[in-house]
Every structure is written in C-alpha cells, then in structure tokens.
Scaffold this motif. Structure first.
Motif, short mmCIF file in Angstrom:
data_model
loop_
_atom_site.label_atom_id
_atom_site.label_comp_id
_atom_site.label_asym_id
_atom_site.label_seq_id
_atom_site.Cartn_x
_atom_site.Cartn_y
_atom_site.Cartn_z
N GLN A 57 0.64 -1.06 0.48
CA GLN A 57 -0.14 0.06 0.28
C GLN A 57 0.71 1.13 0.40
N VAL A 58 1.86 1.27 0.46
CA VAL A 58 2.82 2.72 0.97
C VAL A 58 3.39 2.62 -0.95
N GLN A 59 3.80 1.54 -0.80
CA GLN A 59 4.64 1.33 -2.13
C GLN A 59 3.84 1.68 -3.45
N THR A 60 2.34 1.14 -3.60
CA THR A 60 0.89 1.96 -4.25
C THR A 60 1.58 3.44 -4.33
N LYS A 61 0.98 3.97 -2.96
CA LYS A 61 1.44 5.26 -3.13
C LYS A 61 2.89 6.14 -4.02
N LEU A 62 3.35 5.66 -2.94
CA LEU A 62 4.44 6.26 -3.66
C LEU A 62 4.83 6.04 -5.14
N LYS A 63 4.60 5.15 -6.20
CA LYS A 63 4.97 5.12 -7.12
C LYS A 63 4.22 6.06 -7.88
N ALA A 64 2.78 6.43 -7.13
CA ALA A 64 1.89 7.84 -7.67
C ALA A 64 2.28 9.64 -7.48
N ASN A 65 3.95 9.14 -6.84
CA ASN A 65 3.61 10.48 -6.55
C ASN A 65 5.10 11.13 -6.66
N ALA A 66 5.95 10.85 -7.93
CA ALA A 66 7.04 11.48 -8.14
C ALA A 66 7.62 12.38 -7.65
N GLU A 67 7.09 13.32 -7.30
CA GLU A 67 7.88 14.51 -6.90
C GLU A 67 8.24 13.96 -5.13
N LYS A 68 7.02 13.28 -4.47
CA LYS A 68 7.15 12.37 -3.19
C LYS A 68 8.75 11.79 -2.98
N LEU A 69 8.68 10.99 -4.51
CA LEU A 69 10.31 9.94 -4.75
C LEU A 69 11.12 11.12 -4.14
N TRP A 70 11.02 11.93 -5.08
CA TRP A 70 12.78 13.04 -5.12
C TRP A 70 13.01 13.30 -3.61
N ILE A 71 11.37 13.69 -3.13
CA ILE A 71 12.03 14.21 -1.80
C ILE A 71 12.42 13.23 -0.36
N LEU A 72 12.14 11.97 -0.90
CA LEU A 72 12.30 10.83 -0.17
C LEU A 72 14.42 10.10 -0.75
N ASP A 73 14.08 11.00 -1.81
CA ASP A 73 15.83 10.42 -2.48
C ASP A 73 16.62 11.32 -2.00
N GLU A 74 15.80 12.53 -1.00
CA GLU A 74 16.85 13.40 -0.83
C GLU A 74 16.94 13.60 0.50
N MET A 75 16.41 13.09 1.07
CA MET A 75 16.52 12.47 2.82
C MET A 75 17.35 11.43 2.89
N GLU A 76 17.58 10.61 1.88
CA GLU A 76 18.51 9.49 1.79
C GLU A 76 19.52 9.35 1.45
N LEU A 77 19.81 10.95 0.72
CA LEU A 77 20.97 11.19 0.38
C LEU A 77 21.75 12.31 1.17
N THR A 78 20.73 13.07 2.02
CA THR A 78 22.19 13.79 2.94
C THR A 78 22.29 12.43 4.37
N GLY A 79 21.33 11.58 4.24
CA GLY A 79 21.80 10.99 5.77
C GLY A 79 20.52 10.39 6.57
N GLY A 80 19.47 10.34 6.30
CA GLY A 80 17.94 10.87 7.37
C GLY A 80 17.76 9.61 7.12
N GLU A 81 17.79 8.33 6.22
CA GLU A 81 16.86 7.44 6.06
C GLU A 81 15.60 6.88 6.33
N PRO A 82 14.92 7.69 5.36
CA PRO A 82 13.33 8.00 6.05
C PRO A 82 12.75 6.04 6.21
N ASP A 83 11.59 6.87 6.82
CA ASP A 83 11.18 6.03 6.76
C ASP A 83 9.20 5.94 7.69
N VAL A 84 8.37 5.02 6.67
CA VAL A 84 6.95 5.13 7.49
C VAL A 84 7.48 5.20 9.29
N VAL A 85 6.83 6.34 9.77
CA VAL A 85 6.57 5.99 11.78
C VAL A 85 4.36 6.13 11.12
#
Length: 188
Positions: free
Chosen positions: A38-66
């Motif tokens: 369900q999370v993946q379906t939501k992510l695949k429908a939001n390209a810009e949010k994926l870009w933001i999560l990638d920024e979080m990842e690239l800066t060392g944030g290790e984003p996760d669903v809370v």
C-alpha cells in the motif's frame, strides 16, 4: 543524475523503492499493521514525493514510515537515522540567523535546507514521538521547529537523547555545531 524537475529516473525510483522496502520490513515496530504494498502504490503515484525521499536518503536521513493519517489518506515519513543526518549538520537554525553571523558562517540553515528539500522540520512533539520508536540522537542533536515567540527573541530549540531521556534545549539561532543537524517529516 537528477534533472531540475525534481523527478528521479525509472532506475533511481526502483533503487529507492528497494531501499525503502528493506528498511520498512526491517523496522516493523515503526509501522505496525501497515503493509508495504500500500505504501509503494502511494509512492509510485507521487513522483515528486519520491524525489524528496531520495533527498532525505542522500543526506543521510534514512526515511521510514512512522504513521498513517486516515483523514488525509497519507503515510507519514520521518528521518530515522540513528544520529542526526550527516548531510544536514553544521547548520544554523534559519536564514535570518545565517545572515546575522558576522564570520564563520555555515553553508546553510536547517529551515532553508528543509524547504529546499520539500520537508518539514520535526516539531518537539514529533521528535518525542520518534523517540518512542527507538533511540535516536544519542551522540548528536537535531534542531526542531521553534515557536515564533522564542525565535523572535533570537533563540531556537533542539533536542537529543541522553541518559535514556529526551531533552529539549535552547541556543542562539545563529549557532551551529558539527554534531547538530535536523530531522524532517514528509507526508505522502
């Protein structure tokens, strides 16, 4: 390489989704009762949010669903790295604080970096919620969203975890330290 449209290539999307899935499955205590599909379906429908999560990842944030907000039908991601994200440290609180520094200015501020990335700084309440999911910032600290009345007087607040207790402190907004960064949140 990323383009200026804040969109990842199909390969980058798949790579990020894999990283997020592995983290999701490894840390089920952070999102009990939720399913990755369900999370993946939501992510695949939001390209810009994926870009933001990638920024979080690239800066060392290790984003996760809370969390999940039923009212808005949104999954809530926080930076879940053990320590304050490495790529977001040594920053003062906001642009006003950055401009106030006469010398030894940091490269950026927490508020500006968060805005540029498309995330929100965690509030003190959100920071304390995160700490219920694990032990974070035991060696570092993180700026949190500062109430306007405190900021108006030149201060800013940050939090950390020491002695198995979450502490909230104050500092001049223009201060910055190698061990202080910031954590963010994103709704998808």
């Amino acid at each position: 390489m990323k383009n200026n449209k804040k969109q990842l290539s199909p390969e980058q999307c798949e790579e990020l989704l894999h990283v997020l899935k592995v983290r999701f499955e490894k840390n089920m205590n952070r999102h009990k009762g939720m399913e990755w599909a369900q999370v993946q379906t939501k992510l695949k429908a939001n390209a810009e949010k994926l870009w933001i999560l990638d920024e979080m990842e690239l800066t060392g944030g290790e984003p996760d669903v809370v969390g999940y907000d039923k009212k808005t039908d949104e999954y809530i991601f926080y930076d879940c790295s053990a320590e304050s994200p490495k790529g977001r440290r040594s920053v003062c609180y906001d642009h006003e604080a950055l401009e106030a520094r006469k010398e030894h200015k940091p490269e950026n501020s927490a508020v500006e970096m968060a805005r540029d990335m498309g995330i929100e700084l965690l509030t003190e309440e959100q920071y304390r919620e995160l700490q219920k999911l694990g032990k974070f910032d035991t060696k570092t600290s993180s700026w949190v969203k500062t109430p306007a009345d405190i900021r108006k007087l030149g201060g800013a607040i940050f939090c950390d975890r020491r002695y198995d207790t979450v502490f909230m402190y104050h500092n001049g907004a223009e201060s910055y330290y190698a061990a202080r960064g910031f954590r963010g949140s994103l709704r998808v």
